[in-house]
Design a protein around this motif. Sequence first.
Motif, PDB file in Angstrom:
ATOM      1  N   THR A   1      10.842  19.493  10.693  1.00 49.42           N
ATOM      2  CA  THR A   1       9.844  19.278   9.639  1.00 49.42           C
ATOM      3  C   THR A   1       8.612  20.138   9.863  1.00 49.42           C
ATOM      4  OG1 THR A   1      10.641  17.010   9.402  1.00 49.42           O
ATOM      5  CG2 THR A   1       8.495  17.531   8.442  1.00 49.42           C
ATOM      6  N   LEU A   2       8.162  20.206  11.105  1.00 49.47           N
ATOM      7  CA  LEU A   2       6.988  21.024  11.412  1.00 49.47           C
ATOM      8  C   LEU A   2       7.279  22.503  11.194  1.00 49.47           C
ATOM      9  CD1 LEU A   2       5.630  19.248  14.629  1.00 49.47           C
ATOM     10  CD2 LEU A   2       4.710  19.145  12.304  1.00 49.47           C
ATOM     11  N   LEU A   3       8.505  22.923  11.519  1.00 52.27           N
ATOM     12  CA  LEU A   3       8.863  24.332  11.315  1.00 52.27           C
ATOM     13  C   LEU A   3       8.846  24.704   9.838  1.00 52.27           C
ATOM     14  CD1 LEU A   3      11.761  24.827  13.909  1.00 52.27           C
ATOM     15  CD2 LEU A   3       9.408  25.657  14.045  1.00 52.27           C
TER      16      LEU A   3
ATOM     17  N   PRO B   1       4.723  27.090   8.144  1.00 45.81           N
ATOM     18  CA  PRO B   1       4.573  28.298   7.315  1.00 45.81           C
ATOM     19  C   PRO B   1       3.788  28.057   6.028  1.00 45.81           C
ATOM     20  CG  PRO B   1       6.808  28.149   8.147  1.00 45.81           C
ATOM     21  CD  PRO B   1       6.140  26.860   8.484  1.00 45.81           C
ATOM     22  N   SER B   2       3.992  26.895   5.384  1.00 46.74           N
ATOM     23  CA  SER B   2       3.246  26.610   4.157  1.00 46.74           C
ATOM     24  C   SER B   2       1.757  26.487   4.442  1.00 46.74           C
ATOM     25  CB  SER B   2       3.768  25.314   3.517  1.00 46.74           C
ATOM     26  OG  SER B   2       5.138  25.449   3.174  1.00 46.74           O
ATOM     27  N   ILE B   3       1.427  25.795   5.518  1.00 45.64           N
ATOM     28  CA  ILE B   3       0.012  25.670   5.888  1.00 45.64           C
ATOM     29  C   ILE B   3      -0.560  27.039   6.261  1.00 45.64           C
ATOM     30  CG2 ILE B   3      -1.583  24.624   7.535  1.00 45.64           C
ATOM     31  CD1 ILE B   3       0.276  22.243   7.704  1.00 45.64           C
ATOM     32  N   ALA B   4       0.240  27.833   6.982  1.00 39.29           N
ATOM     33  CA  ALA B   4      -0.218  29.163   7.367  1.00 39.29           C
ATOM     34  C   ALA B   4      -0.464  30.039   6.139  1.00 39.29           C
ATOM     35  CB  ALA B   4       0.809  29.820   8.294  1.00 39.29           C
ATOM     36  N   ILE B   5       0.404  29.920   5.141  1.00 39.92           N
ATOM     37  CA  ILE B   5       0.218  30.699   3.908  1.00 39.92           C
ATOM     38  C   ILE B   5      -1.082  30.312   3.231  1.00 39.92           C
ATOM     39  CG2 ILE B   5       1.123  31.027   1.580  1.00 39.92           C
ATOM     40  CD1 ILE B   5       3.927  30.911   2.768  1.00 39.92           C
TER      41      ILE B   5
ATOM     42  N   ILE C   1       1.949  25.433  -2.164  1.00 38.41           N
ATOM     43  CA  ILE C   1       1.987  24.055  -2.640  1.00 38.41           C
ATOM     44  C   ILE C   1       3.420  23.615  -2.908  1.00 38.41           C
ATOM     45  CG2 ILE C   1       1.354  22.563  -4.571  1.00 38.41           C
ATOM     46  CD1 ILE C   1      -1.258  24.127  -4.771  1.00 38.41           C
ATOM     47  N   VAL C   2       4.220  24.510  -3.472  1.00 35.17           N
ATOM     48  CA  VAL C   2       5.639  24.186  -3.691  1.00 35.17           C
ATOM     49  C   VAL C   2       6.332  23.931  -2.355  1.00 35.17           C
ATOM     50  CG1 VAL C   2       7.843  25.118  -4.481  1.00 35.17           C
ATOM     51  CG2 VAL C   2       5.797  25.393  -5.885  1.00 35.17           C
ATOM     52  N   GLY C   3       6.019  24.756  -1.341  1.00 30.42           N
ATOM     53  CA  GLY C   3       6.604  24.551  -0.019  1.00 30.42           C
ATOM     54  C   GLY C   3       6.200  23.219   0.586  1.00 30.42           C
ATOM     55  N   MET C   4       4.917  22.861   0.447  1.00 25.96           N
ATOM     56  CA  MET C   4       4.461  21.585   0.984  1.00 25.96           C
ATOM     57  C   MET C   4       5.069  20.415   0.224  1.00 25.96           C
ATOM     58  SD  MET C   4       0.448  22.426   1.802  1.00 25.96           S
ATOM     59  CE  MET C   4       0.210  20.856   2.615  1.00 25.96           C
ATOM     60  N   CYS C   5       5.229  20.574  -1.092  1.00 25.68           N
ATOM     61  CA  CYS C   5       5.903  19.528  -1.865  1.00 25.68           C
ATOM     62  C   CYS C   5       7.352  19.367  -1.421  1.00 25.68           C
ATOM     63  CB  CYS C   5       5.842  19.846  -3.353  1.00 25.68           C
ATOM     64  SG  CYS C   5       4.183  19.707  -4.067  1.00 25.68           S
ATOM     65  N   ALA C   6       7.983  20.498  -1.116  1.00 23.06           N
ATOM     66  CA  ALA C   6       9.363  20.434  -0.619  1.00 23.06           C
ATOM     67  C   ALA C   6       9.422  19.714   0.718  1.00 23.06           C
ATOM     68  CB  ALA C   6       9.932  21.844  -0.507  1.00 23.06           C
TER      69      ALA C   6
END
Length: 461
Positions: free
Chosen positions: A10-12, A16-20, A170-175
């Motif tokens: 989950t963190l992996l 990346p989404s947070i880094a983006i 945001i889409v990545g974090m929603c995923a």
Amino acid sequence: MRRHLLLILTLLVLIPSIAILIVTGWGVVEHERAMKNVTESYVLDLAQSVASRVDRPRFIHRALMMPPRSLDSLVLDMSMPGWVALVDEDGNLLAASSKAQDVLPQIWQVGVPVGRATLLKGPLGDTYTIAAIPTSQGWYVIAAVAWSQLLGPMVRFSHLWPAAVGLLAIVGMCAVWAFWRWLIMPLLSLEAEVSSLKWGIDLPKPDDPLAVWELRRLRKVLYQLAETAKEREELTQRYVSDLVQVQEEERTKLAREIHDGPLQDVTALLQRILLLKQESWSEKAKKYIEIAEESATAAVRELRGLCDTLSPPWLDLGLLQALTELTERLARIYGIKVYLEASEIPDVNEDITLAFFRIVQEAINNAVKHGGAKNVWVRLACEKGYLVLQIEDDGSGFDFEGDIESLRIKGHRGIANMAERMRMVNGQIDIKSSSNRGTIILCKVLLPLSGEKSPGNAFDV
């Protein structure tokens, strides 16, 4: 590491989404700063260029000879982006480039700092950079440029790029949230539920509407297996209960047959021996008759003891009286000390009385035969709505890990039978034992109590 694999995965996905988002935010800030520096440098250079031209003697001479509003033609009308204007000390417009005619009234502010660039917002939301440079005549050259005019696509890109990248993050974090909400959380819940599940007793939740279809299917299969195991366990319990009931019935039947058959015959034989003993016999014959009397008396005593063990008649007197009689008899038979401590208890049904009686009987037999105990403490009391029976001995004990079923498999049916009897009366049993430290057996049955009971006496049997 495998234990925390789901969290790591989950963190992996989340990192990346947070880094983006972080990189995007940092990029937007740096891009805005770069555009600001470019426009400020451009406006200052433009204002200083026009100010140097205004300070020329030729321009000053012509400006002194012409009315203020005629100075427009003297200001450089450049083809470069931006506009310039000339104002006096009071902020009155002396001259302006043609491009500034429409823009200046909308954004011009008298309080513009001198010698440095300032950001202003136009009426339509456009961003302008404006600068004021003084001249030797006490006038001020005002230069300004719109960001959209100077930078063009860079301004549009500065709005579209972070929006697109931010949307992607945001889409990545929603995923990730959906992954955690509908897969990880239901899976962790299922794992916790299964780890605490008492197989054959408890049932898991049949469904989890928030889980993905595969987990819902897995939970359904698990529920079916648990339901089957519970049905099998209930069938086993009914079988064991019937077996114990049949065993008690056979004991009662056997005790009755012994009492009505061999015991009566031996008693009749003893009576005949006593009658025979009254006749005149030689000393040798009397000796044989006395031996026969002793043997018959011992046989009667043993047969009566066997009947009492198989079907104790004092069970009808109540639990406390039955345990008192049992502990006294076992103390005499084994030559040990049995301490019975009992408080006043309410009347209980025959099933509980029989279950507690057999458990005490089995516990004392095991303590003496297998543990070599010399002292046994039996405690019977009412505590917090429960009828509590505790049996403790000072024997050698045994290594017990809490798995009663394993003892049954190994052939140690004494404790297994105790557990079955407590299960038949919906009670609980807890056994604590270790080598050379004795054994403690605790049994509890829920009872409807009304009021406190006064403590009774302790009996040293």
